[in-house]
Design an enzyme around this catalytic site. Sequence first.
Site, PDB file in Angstrom:
ATOM      1  N   HIS A 360       0.851  -1.264  -0.180  1.00  0.00           N
ATOM      2  CA  HIS A 360      -0.020  -0.016   0.131  1.00  0.00           C
ATOM      3  C   HIS A 360       0.815   1.249  -0.088  1.00  0.00           C
ATOM      4  O   HIS A 360       0.317   2.378  -0.576  1.00  0.00           O
ATOM      5  CB  HIS A 360      -1.096   0.007   1.317  1.00  0.00           C
ATOM      6  CG  HIS A 360      -2.252  -0.490   1.047  1.00  0.00           C
ATOM      7  ND1 HIS A 360      -3.132  -0.967   1.915  1.00  0.00           N
ATOM      8  CD2 HIS A 360      -2.662  -1.145  -0.220  1.00  0.00           C
ATOM      9  CE1 HIS A 360      -4.169  -1.542   1.360  1.00  0.00           C
ATOM     10  NE2 HIS A 360      -3.886  -1.785   0.155  1.00  0.00           N
ATOM     11  N   ARG A 503     -10.458 -12.588 -12.559  1.00  0.00           N
ATOM     12  CA  ARG A 503     -10.039 -13.988 -12.156  1.00  0.00           C
ATOM     13  C   ARG A 503     -10.654 -14.500 -11.107  1.00  0.00           C
ATOM     14  O   ARG A 503     -10.895 -14.140 -10.055  1.00  0.00           O
ATOM     15  CB  ARG A 503      -8.498 -13.798 -11.863  1.00  0.00           C
ATOM     16  CG  ARG A 503      -7.748 -15.121 -11.920  1.00  0.00           C
ATOM     17  CD  ARG A 503      -6.281 -14.911 -11.417  1.00  0.00           C
ATOM     18  NE  ARG A 503      -5.904 -14.104 -10.301  1.00  0.00           N
ATOM     19  CZ  ARG A 503      -4.700 -13.514  -9.926  1.00  0.00           C
ATOM     20  NH1 ARG A 503      -3.819 -13.808 -10.710  1.00  0.00           N
ATOM     21  NH2 ARG A 503      -4.399 -13.230  -8.646  1.00  0.00           N
ATOM     22  N   GLU A 601       0.160 -19.442 -17.932  1.00  0.00           N
ATOM     23  CA  GLU A 601       0.860 -19.193 -17.069  1.00  0.00           C
ATOM     24  C   GLU A 601       2.095 -20.671 -16.794  1.00  0.00           C
ATOM     25  O   GLU A 601       2.909 -20.489 -15.932  1.00  0.00           O
ATOM     26  CB  GLU A 601       0.742 -18.726 -15.818  1.00  0.00           C
ATOM     27  CG  GLU A 601      -0.768 -19.586 -15.044  1.00  0.00           C
ATOM     28  CD  GLU A 601      -1.372 -18.705 -13.932  1.00  0.00           C
ATOM     29  OE1 GLU A 601      -0.853 -17.501 -13.477  1.00  0.00           O
ATOM     30  OE2 GLU A 601      -2.648 -19.049 -13.679  1.00  0.00           O
ATOM     31  N   ASN A 624       4.568 -13.133 -15.557  1.00  0.00           N
ATOM     32  CA  ASN A 624       5.510 -13.471 -14.615  1.00  0.00           C
ATOM     33  C   ASN A 624       5.605 -14.898 -14.122  1.00  0.00           C
ATOM     34  O   ASN A 624       6.480 -15.324 -13.993  1.00  0.00           O
ATOM     35  CB  ASN A 624       4.842 -12.653 -13.014  1.00  0.00           C
ATOM     36  CG  ASN A 624       4.963 -10.992 -13.515  1.00  0.00           C
ATOM     37  OD1 ASN A 624       5.484 -10.660 -14.303  1.00  0.00           O
ATOM     38  ND2 ASN A 624       4.199 -10.402 -12.492  1.00  0.00           N
ATOM     39  N   ASP A 625       4.255 -15.347 -13.990  1.00  0.00           N
ATOM     40  CA  ASP A 625       4.373 -16.989 -13.576  1.00  0.00           C
ATOM     41  C   ASP A 625       4.849 -18.002 -14.578  1.00  0.00           C
ATOM     42  O   ASP A 625       5.724 -18.646 -14.404  1.00  0.00           O
ATOM     43  CB  ASP A 625       3.115 -17.154 -12.994  1.00  0.00           C
ATOM     44  CG  ASP A 625       2.682 -17.099 -11.568  1.00  0.00           C
ATOM     45  OD1 ASP A 625       3.452 -17.213 -10.775  1.00  0.00           O
ATOM     46  OD2 ASP A 625       1.674 -16.947 -11.275  1.00  0.00           O
ATOM     47  N   CYS A 672      -0.604  -9.755 -19.054  1.00  0.00           N
ATOM     48  CA  CYS A 672      -1.126  -8.947 -17.854  1.00  0.00           C
ATOM     49  C   CYS A 672       0.118  -9.253 -16.775  1.00  0.00           C
ATOM     50  O   CYS A 672      -0.057  -8.753 -15.506  1.00  0.00           O
ATOM     51  CB  CYS A 672      -2.255  -9.366 -17.073  1.00  0.00           C
ATOM     52  SG  CYS A 672      -2.269 -11.174 -16.653  1.00  0.00           S
TER      53      CYS A 672
END
Length: 752
Positions: A360, A503, A601, A624-625, A672
């Site tokens: 955050h 998702r 992924e 990323n994955d 994404c």
Amino acid sequence: MLDVLRRITQEVTGARTLEAALATMVRRIRKAMKADVCSFYLHDDEIEQLVLMETIGLRTQAVGRVSLPVGEGLVGLVARREEPLNLEDAQAHPQFRYFESTGEERYCSFLGVPIIHQRRMLGVLVVQQEEKRRYDEEDEAFLVTMAAQLAGVLAHALATGNLTRPSLEGQVHFKGVAGAPGMSIGEAVVIAPPADLDSVPDLIPTDMEYEIARLKEAIGRVREELRAVAARLANRVSAQELALFEVYQQMLSEAALSQEVEKRIREGQWAPGALADVVKRHVQYLERVDDDYLRERAADVRDLGRRVLAHLQEETPQMPAVFPDSTVLVGDELSVAMLGEVPRDKLAGLVSVRGSSTSHVAIIARAMGIPTVLGMVDLPLPRLSGARVILDGHRGRLFVRPGEELLTHYRGQIAEEQALTEVLEHEQDLPSRTPDGHDMPLMVNTGLVVDAVASLKSRISGVGLYRTEVPFMVTERFPGEQEQTRLYRDQLESFAPLPVVMRTLDIGGDKDLPYFPIEEANPFLGWRGIRVTLDHPEVLMVQLRAMLRASQGLDNLQVLLPMVTNVDEVDDALKLLDRAIVELGEEGVEVPRPKVGVMIEVPATLYQLDALARRVDFFSVGSNDLTQYLLAVDRNNPRVADLFDACHPAVLSAMATLAREARRLDRPISVCGELAGDPAGALLLMGMGFDALSMNAPSLPKVRAAIRRVTLQGARELVAETLRLDSPGEVRRHLTERLGGWELGHLLPPRD
């Protein structure tokens, strides 16, 4: 031997200072090997010299004064070759160099081994003997093992500045995780946490009702503090960032924190202990999860716990009364609420020992334009207060007591960055269209409901990824259908008529829920994503019904299935979706069947695209994955994180194949992951033929600028050139060169 190794390592690790550790190391090793001399030479990166830092047997006045270049002398030879050197008569070796100040002329035998940590030469460990003898194989093996054991201790000491290097008196450099881009020069202000949750003793309350009453009073005070901080920030940030304080308020609500702590009090724990127990349990759970964004919620929970504990202990946070004009706030763990306590015109940067780019505080920092570096685990906090610093949020660096040359360099870079920001802001409402007329849709990734901001609608083509895990994390049970419906409706309405890709619940492995724990030996290859929700259709059905109900009359919902590895999983999920539509119809809620996609992924999906295309409407690549699984690299593991690179030739080849196959199958395909938010990566993906790019909102301006200045044909040529390269380094250099040729080098983050 193992016992001796263990004892020496424990003594060295337990030493209060590095100087004491080095002294312990050389004395214990000399004794264990029955040698006459044991010495340690430190490798100084700045001057490429090996400096004698500690010895037992040579003259002590030589310490810190004797140095030699890498490659010179026997010690230099060990460092250059990065392998042991074992000599019976050292002085007969052609590389031998004599230093009169050491008094080593009487020693004949020499055994030197390098100390290396993650490919970095730290120094050389040497033992010597008067008599001519060649150290046997066991002696050599012992010293090599000892060096390997000590490498981590020395690396940590060097990083934290606990080792005074003669050539580096003054300027010190630390590296962390880039949290928010930008650079600043200022004065370090170190703050301490308001209370220590780890030091609260367990006590049995004498009056439970009194403990509960003072707990509620403390929570009430924190509520008021947060409202005051939010009010001070009201004119500095948008409603999106301010709404993060609502998340804090929700955590303090009866249903979240107070009720659970009250329960612990009634079980026989006093208020501070009950609070610490509950907060630490939530923090431990959140820190184990696999999703970076959700893992960072631990910082919020911990900060709230400390604030409430401070009031229970009748303490207040120790913040300075007056802040320097250019304050770089430094702490063990910074929170959103802390930012409001520093005047905005004086806040120049943020540095935290804990945290990552998905926290955050990083979100707020990016919104406020405050350079931020997090995850600086080796930072010596007590030594930084009042020091002049340079903060580099692009590279994740902090320079303490910088020299004039470095200051001049960064002043120039800061001026250039300010000019670029002003230029890019003027075109954010313009279409992301190439000079030859190709439209490249840009979308955003979101997580919390407050990420939905109407001001973004004119700049994007929709939400490419909405994580639905959050409502499951903030309760002590699976949220009901009505709760989820309200949350999803807010998202869908905020962005309507733009599409919102939701998702389905992505938990499992090391991303379990407090009320649904999952423990596995290898969580990354375990029970997660669609595997979990298909095994628990009662959970997935409630979520699908909530999504469908929320989409009524809006028709902008798209459903995304995570962690798919075979078509049976897709078939089973689609059956549940169809059943949910029928059930809602029977209840009088008529909704059309939304488009359904799968996340690409897992490498297995690359070889099942034809079968998947017959079942779903679109593909979304989680780069990323996919990168992690293709390269077998956990990017959160510092030992191998440098190997994680989405520009690895194997990853780029897989991405190009996916785009080509999706075109053949006539299925839209988007990305994404972080690669989409990198201007150079975005150009590659556009050239490969991806239909949309989804990224975090701060990445939009530079990606849009790159797309508006490079033709589609130019991007395609860039792809062809890049796919012929053999290594990630070559790819990065080529991308930098080509963007420089297009006069876009300023869009790339500064690199070494």
